[in-house]
Design a protein around this motif. Structure first.
Motif, PDB file in Angstrom:
ATOM      1  N   ALA A 265       0.818  -1.216   0.000  1.00  0.00           N
ATOM      2  CA  ALA A 265       0.000   0.000   0.000  1.00  0.00           C
ATOM      3  C   ALA A 265       0.849   1.263   0.000  1.00  0.00           C
ATOM      4  O   ALA A 265       0.378   2.338  -0.404  1.00  0.00           O
ATOM      5  CB  ALA A 265      -0.941   0.003   1.203  1.00  0.00           C
ATOM      6  N   ALA A 268       1.138   3.622  -3.057  1.00  0.00           N
ATOM      7  CA  ALA A 268       0.118   4.633  -3.354  1.00  0.00           C
ATOM      8  C   ALA A 268       0.639   6.042  -3.074  1.00  0.00           C
ATOM      9  O   ALA A 268       0.109   7.022  -3.601  1.00  0.00           O
ATOM     10  CB  ALA A 268      -1.147   4.360  -2.541  1.00  0.00           C
ATOM     11  N   HIS A 303      -2.278  -0.417  -6.520  1.00  0.00           N
ATOM     12  CA  HIS A 303      -1.601   0.791  -6.049  1.00  0.00           C
ATOM     13  C   HIS A 303      -0.760   1.456  -7.136  1.00  0.00           C
ATOM     14  O   HIS A 303      -0.220   2.538  -6.912  1.00  0.00           O
ATOM     15  CB  HIS A 303      -0.707   0.452  -4.851  1.00  0.00           C
ATOM     16  CG  HIS A 303      -1.435  -0.269  -3.751  1.00  0.00           C
ATOM     17  ND1 HIS A 303      -2.447   0.321  -3.014  1.00  0.00           N
ATOM     18  CD2 HIS A 303      -1.306  -1.545  -3.283  1.00  0.00           C
ATOM     19  CE1 HIS A 303      -2.902  -0.554  -2.138  1.00  0.00           C
ATOM     20  NE2 HIS A 303      -2.240  -1.686  -2.274  1.00  0.00           N
ATOM     21  N   ARG A 351      -3.154   7.417 -13.312  1.00  0.00           N
ATOM     22  CA  ARG A 351      -2.252   7.085 -12.193  1.00  0.00           C
ATOM     23  C   ARG A 351      -0.790   7.263 -12.567  1.00  0.00           C
ATOM     24  O   ARG A 351      -0.001   7.800 -11.785  1.00  0.00           O
ATOM     25  CB  ARG A 351      -2.484   5.627 -11.751  1.00  0.00           C
ATOM     26  CG  ARG A 351      -1.507   5.138 -10.657  1.00  0.00           C
ATOM     27  CD  ARG A 351      -1.743   5.875  -9.355  1.00  0.00           C
ATOM     28  NE  ARG A 351      -0.850   5.415  -8.301  1.00  0.00           N
ATOM     29  CZ  ARG A 351       0.282   6.019  -7.952  1.00  0.00           C
ATOM     30  NH1 ARG A 351       0.664   7.109  -8.600  1.00  0.00           N
ATOM     31  NH2 ARG A 351       1.017   5.547  -6.955  1.00  0.00           N
TER      32      ARG A 351
END
Length: 487
Positions: A265, A268, A303, A351
């Protein structure tokens, strides 16, 4: 070490044991600072500092354990480098090659880029170069501890002061400078990247990086969990270097993979540009497809801009298909196989901040791949696609690679695309205006393709009246109103 308060206390105790007084504000700053009175000789790190950095890594008793004089090492010595080395000797500062260049030389590869580390602080280097009238470039590097002299107005060298991370947030670090080579090595990510090479050929290896390199083993310095939390991008760097170093795709250290999963995570928090820079190198490198699949098993995809449920079957099919085609392949072409839809392509772009070309190619592939073998069958179909508005010919070639159409790809690749004989001025002279110019132009191109691209301008312009008659009437036009009344 729970909480920033405890970490700060521990850091303070560690630096006290090193002879550093944190109350001396001139010794360190928010971004980069200078260590206080430095030891003249390297010393062992304090137990507190090692505790802060994670479990004590396995260390060599004598890090200067080997000397080399390989052709790859000798190849780096230009007159400019000799001048740089002489300067540092003159002012009694130690200078060594650091990081990737050491790794490459030890793998019998000529390094592309050479980074240097030194015991001199940035201010000391600036003073030295100014006295010797050596021009310095890239002033922005100084805030990271790097000075870049340009020697003989011919060659640039990036030289960075040894440092210790005192606080990290997963992306950036606050550091102090040091003269202890071991402490600097201890803050680096992988053992294979933590070695130094003296300009006399001495290899300095504190954490058995040389042995790992010989065994093609990729492991973090010390505790993988600690190293990753210092900078979450190290997760992707691990996979990139695994592709460069490992003998096969299945020799991962299980503890390392567990640390990757536990910290997934954290990615991210890393910018899309930095992530994409790493992903591009991973997917086109050794074991690229296997590494992407391993990354998926580590739950990284959600992520880093990939679908939570990627199309793995399509991705594996694509990777096998591309083996038939000449390399290199665009990284985004591989990634398109993961995507289930156009929306997935846009999510990935948002992203990773893809380039316009990469974004449009991913969109084109996801829009057009289902039409292959139905709407598009012959070479003429793909030639027609090439002349459509807003279609880049290279997109069509990539679509053929994606769908494993080797013969059609080779035919299209060798096709000398002719010049369309009609221009907008010719259509305007017939009274066409606005959108109709583009609409008629597109239809004429299709007729031109059907004639095997042999129709002349005169031939095509004769078709304009029939094309206009078949075009749908715009809203509010007399013809449309007439049809509406009749209805």
């Amino acid at each position: 070490m729970n909480g920033s308060g405890n970490l700060l206390k521990l850091t303070a105790r560690a630096f006290t044991s090193l002879g550093l007084n944190l109350r001396q504000s001139s010794c360190w700053t928010k971004t980069v600072g200078v260590m206080g009175p430095s030891p003249t000789n390297p010393r062992d790190p304090s137990p507190e500092l090692v505790a802060q950095l994670g479990k004590p890594p396995k260390m060599r008793k004598d890090p200067a354990f080997k000397k080399i004089s390989s052709p790859e090492f000798q190849s780096i010595f230009t007159p400019e480098l000799e001048s740089l080395v002489s300067l540092f000797k003159k002012y009694d500062y130690e200078l060594r090659i650091a990081g990737g260049a050491v790794r490459d030389i030890l793998m019998n590869m000529e390094p592309k880029d050479i980074d240097f580390a030194t015991t001199a602080t940035p201010s000391q280097m600036k003073e030295m170069f100014e006295k010797e009238e050596v021009r310095m470039i890239n002033a922005n590097g100084e805030k990271h501890g790097t000075i870049t002299p340009r020697i003989n107005d011919k060659e640039n060298f990036e030289v960075t002061t040894l440092r210790i991370d005192i606080r990290t947030d997963g992306r950036h670090a606050e550091v102090v400078y040091t003269t202890d080579w071991q402490l600097d090595a201890n803050r680096r990510d992988l053992t294979i990247n933590s070695m130094f090479l003296g300009l006399d050929g001495t290899v300095y290896d504190y954490f058995y990086g040389y042995d790992d390199l010989q065994d093609r083993r990729v492991v973090f310095v010390g505790d993988a969990d600690i190293r990753i939390k210092e900078d979450y991008l190290r997760i992707l760097r691990y996979f990139r270097f695994y592709g460069r170093i490992a003998k096969d795709s299945k020799s991962h250290d299980e503890a390392t993979l567990q640390a990757v999963k536990d910290n997934a995570a954290g990615l991210a928090r890393i910018s899309g540009e930095r992530i994409w820079a790493e992903l591009q190198k991973i997917v086109v490198g050794n074991f690229g497809s296997d590494l992407l699949l391993e990354m998926n098993r580590c739950h990284l995809f959600e992520h880093i801009g990939f679908p939570v449920k990627p199309n793995l079957e399509e991705f594996e099919r694509l990777c096998k298909a591309l083996e038939k085609f000449e390399k290199p392949h665009y990284p985004i072409l591989y990634m398109s196989g993961m995507l289930n839809s156009v929306n997935d392509a846009m999510d990935m772009h948002n992203r990773l901040k893809l380039s316009a070309y990469e974004r449009d190619l991913a969109l084109f592939i996801t829009q057009q791949r289902e039409k292959v073998d139905t709407d598009y069958k012959s070479i003429r179909d793909y030639q027609k696609l090439c002349i459509q508005p807003n279609v880049n010919r290279d997109y069509v070639e990539q679509l053929l690679k994606y769908t494993n159409k080797l013969d059609l790809y080779q035919q299209l690749k060798s096709w000398p695309k002719p010049t369309f004989p009609v221009n907008g001025h010719a259509l305007s002279s017939l009274g066409l205006k606005g959108k109709k110019v583009g609409q008629v132009m597109n239809e004429l191109k299709l007729h031109w393709a059907d004639s095997d691209f042999k129709s002349t301008s005169e031939d095509l312009l004769k078709l304009v009246p029939d094309i206009l008659a078949k075009l749908p009437s715009p809203p509010g036009s007399p013809n449309k109103n007439k049809r509406a009344k009749q209805h």
